[in-house]
Design an enzyme around this catalytic site. Structure first.
Site, mmCIF file in Angstrom:
data_model
loop_
_atom_site.group_PDB
_atom_site.id
_atom_site.type_symbol
_atom_site.label_atom_id
_atom_site.label_comp_id
_atom_site.label_asym_id
_atom_site.label_seq_id
_atom_site.Cartn_x
_atom_site.Cartn_y
_atom_site.Cartn_z
ATOM 1 N N ASP A 38 87.574 49.150 39.310
ATOM 2 C CA ASP A 38 86.145 49.471 39.367
ATOM 3 C C ASP A 38 85.911 50.973 39.203
ATOM 4 O O ASP A 38 86.738 51.783 39.618
ATOM 5 C CB ASP A 38 85.579 48.995 40.716
ATOM 6 C CG ASP A 38 84.065 48.890 40.690
ATOM 7 O OD1 ASP A 38 83.474 48.925 39.594
ATOM 8 O OD2 ASP A 38 83.467 48.775 41.766
ATOM 9 N N HIS A 55 84.992 52.619 29.934
ATOM 10 C CA HIS A 55 85.891 51.466 29.753
ATOM 11 C C HIS A 55 87.078 51.857 28.878
ATOM 12 O O HIS A 55 88.202 51.446 29.131
ATOM 13 C CB HIS A 55 85.134 50.284 29.139
ATOM 14 C CG HIS A 55 84.048 49.753 30.034
ATOM 15 N ND1 HIS A 55 84.241 49.504 31.372
ATOM 16 C CD2 HIS A 55 82.751 49.412 29.786
ATOM 17 C CE1 HIS A 55 83.121 49.051 31.914
ATOM 18 N NE2 HIS A 55 82.194 48.984 30.972
ATOM 19 N N LEU A 149 107.892 41.873 33.476
ATOM 20 C CA LEU A 149 106.663 41.952 34.270
ATOM 21 C C LEU A 149 105.702 40.875 33.783
ATOM 22 O O LEU A 149 105.521 40.708 32.575
ATOM 23 C CB LEU A 149 106.006 43.337 34.090
ATOM 24 C CG LEU A 149 104.597 43.508 34.688
ATOM 25 C CD1 LEU A 149 104.666 43.511 36.220
ATOM 26 C CD2 LEU A 149 103.949 44.813 34.212
HETATM 27 C C1 FPP Z 1 84.482 47.813 36.216
HETATM 28 O O1 FPP Z 1 83.905 49.103 36.236
HETATM 29 C C2 FPP Z 1 85.271 47.604 35.005
HETATM 30 C C3 FPP Z 1 85.086 46.592 34.106
HETATM 31 C C4 FPP Z 1 84.046 45.566 34.252
HETATM 32 C C5 FPP Z 1 85.890 46.505 32.884
HETATM 33 C C6 FPP Z 1 87.360 46.745 33.041
HETATM 34 C C7 FPP Z 1 87.916 47.008 31.713
HETATM 35 C C8 FPP Z 1 88.831 47.937 31.431
HETATM 36 C C9 FPP Z 1 89.516 48.771 32.469
HETATM 37 C C10 FPP Z 1 89.147 48.166 30.005
HETATM 38 C C11 FPP Z 1 90.531 47.913 29.569
HETATM 39 C C12 FPP Z 1 91.105 46.654 30.029
HETATM 40 C C13 FPP Z 1 92.055 45.985 29.335
HETATM 41 C C14 FPP Z 1 92.772 44.868 30.016
HETATM 42 C C15 FPP Z 1 92.415 46.306 27.944
HETATM 43 P P1 FPP Z 1 82.325 49.219 36.227
HETATM 44 O O2 FPP Z 1 81.857 49.219 34.825
HETATM 45 O O3 FPP Z 1 81.757 48.146 37.107
HETATM 46 O O4 FPP Z 1 82.114 50.629 36.881
HETATM 47 P P2 FPP Z 1 80.917 51.081 37.832
HETATM 48 O O5 FPP Z 1 81.079 50.337 39.112
HETATM 49 O O6 FPP Z 1 81.157 52.535 37.972
HETATM 50 O O7 FPP Z 1 79.630 50.768 37.119
#
Ligand code: FPP
Length: 266
Positions: A38, A55, A149
């Protein structure tokens, strides 16, 4: 820890010097690590950039986490990449995430395969567009025999969905006469859940400062140790993950027993 700050390694957290054999916590390395990644959006907003920028930065932290697990010889890493609720985000953000997954699959699969990583996508994959679904299936097929893994990427996943799909599959087994309704209990339902072939997560990490499970692996984390950090996911590095492991190494896992019983048994 200062929100958004990169985790500075503290005393005893030199990741290069810390191996499963060599660290003080050698006996307490989790077999299975589960992470709610997050903070990507806030990381980008702090830089006055679109959320998709966060992201993309988060993808680098995914690489760090995979490297860390390989180095620590952790058996399984399960990442929450896209929840069943994330479809509610603005369309352009969802589109950017799908694009990122597609590109990441094209870019990273060979390297993961080269490191012996078995990649699995966990969740209701039927919701994804055909090209993405095909890439996911191809990555899973290519890496299926790897053992260094187990990397599980949860997409369109929800813990309640998982329990419901397990219950549905158990009901189907009852309909086929392979199981009786009164035989359904925790032990007989468990094989129908996602990740049933892996040990359950020992350590659950959530970055980004929120103290919530957010419908991730509800069944599987029943006895996981929970660790929360304010660090935003794109800032997570191996030192940060090592801090979580060090914290985990100091926990006493009691599984319903008393502390005295556990101390006596060990
Ligand atoms: C949450 O942060 C994150 C996500 C919903 C997306 C996670 C995706 C990645 C880390 C990209 C790469 C992943 C792979 C497996 C290639 P948020 O957007 O909710 O952040 P916030 O709470 O600050 O709004």
């Amino acid at each position: 820890m200062v929100r958004g700050a990169r985790c500075a390694p503290g005393a005893g957290t030199d990741v290069n010097a810390t191996t499963p054999e060599g660290s003080a916590s050698a006996a307490r390395i989790p077999r299975h690590l589960a992470i709610v990644m997050d903070g990507n959006g806030r990381w980008a907003e702090q830089r006055h950039r679109p959320r998709s920028f966060g992201h993309r930065a988060g993808q680098k932290a995914v690489r760090e986490a995979v490297e860390f697990c390989l180095r620590q010889r952790i058996e399984a890493l399960t990442l929450f990449a896209f929840s069943s609720e994330n479809w509610r985000r603005p369309q352009d953000e969802v589109g950017a995430l799908m694009e990122l997954f597609l590109k990441a699959l094209d870019k990273e699969t060979d390297e993961l395969h080269g490191h012996g990583v078995r990649v699995r996508f966990v969740g209701d994959l039927t919701a994804f567009a055909e090209p993405l679904r095909q890439r996911m299936q191809a990555a899973m097929a290519k890496t299926a025999g790897n053992t260094a893994l187990a990397l599980n990427v949860c997409v369109n996943y929800g813990g309640r969905w998982d329990i419901a799909q397990a219950a549905r599959r158990a009901a189907e087994a009852v309909a086929r006469g392979e199981l009786t309704a009164d035989a359904i209990d925790e032990r007989t339902l468990a094989p129908y859940l996602s990740l049933a072939d892996l040990p359950p997560p020992d350590l659950f990490i959530r970055t980004g400062g929120e103290h919530r499970i957010s419908n991730f692996l509800l069944w599987q984390i029943a006895y996981a140790e929970l660790y929360f950090t304010d660090t935003l996911w794109p800032d997570v590095d191996q030192a940060c993950l090592q801090r979580a492991l060090d914290d985990y190494a100091g926990r006493q896992r009691r599984y319903g027993r008393t502390g005295a019983q556990v101390a006596q048994a060990s």
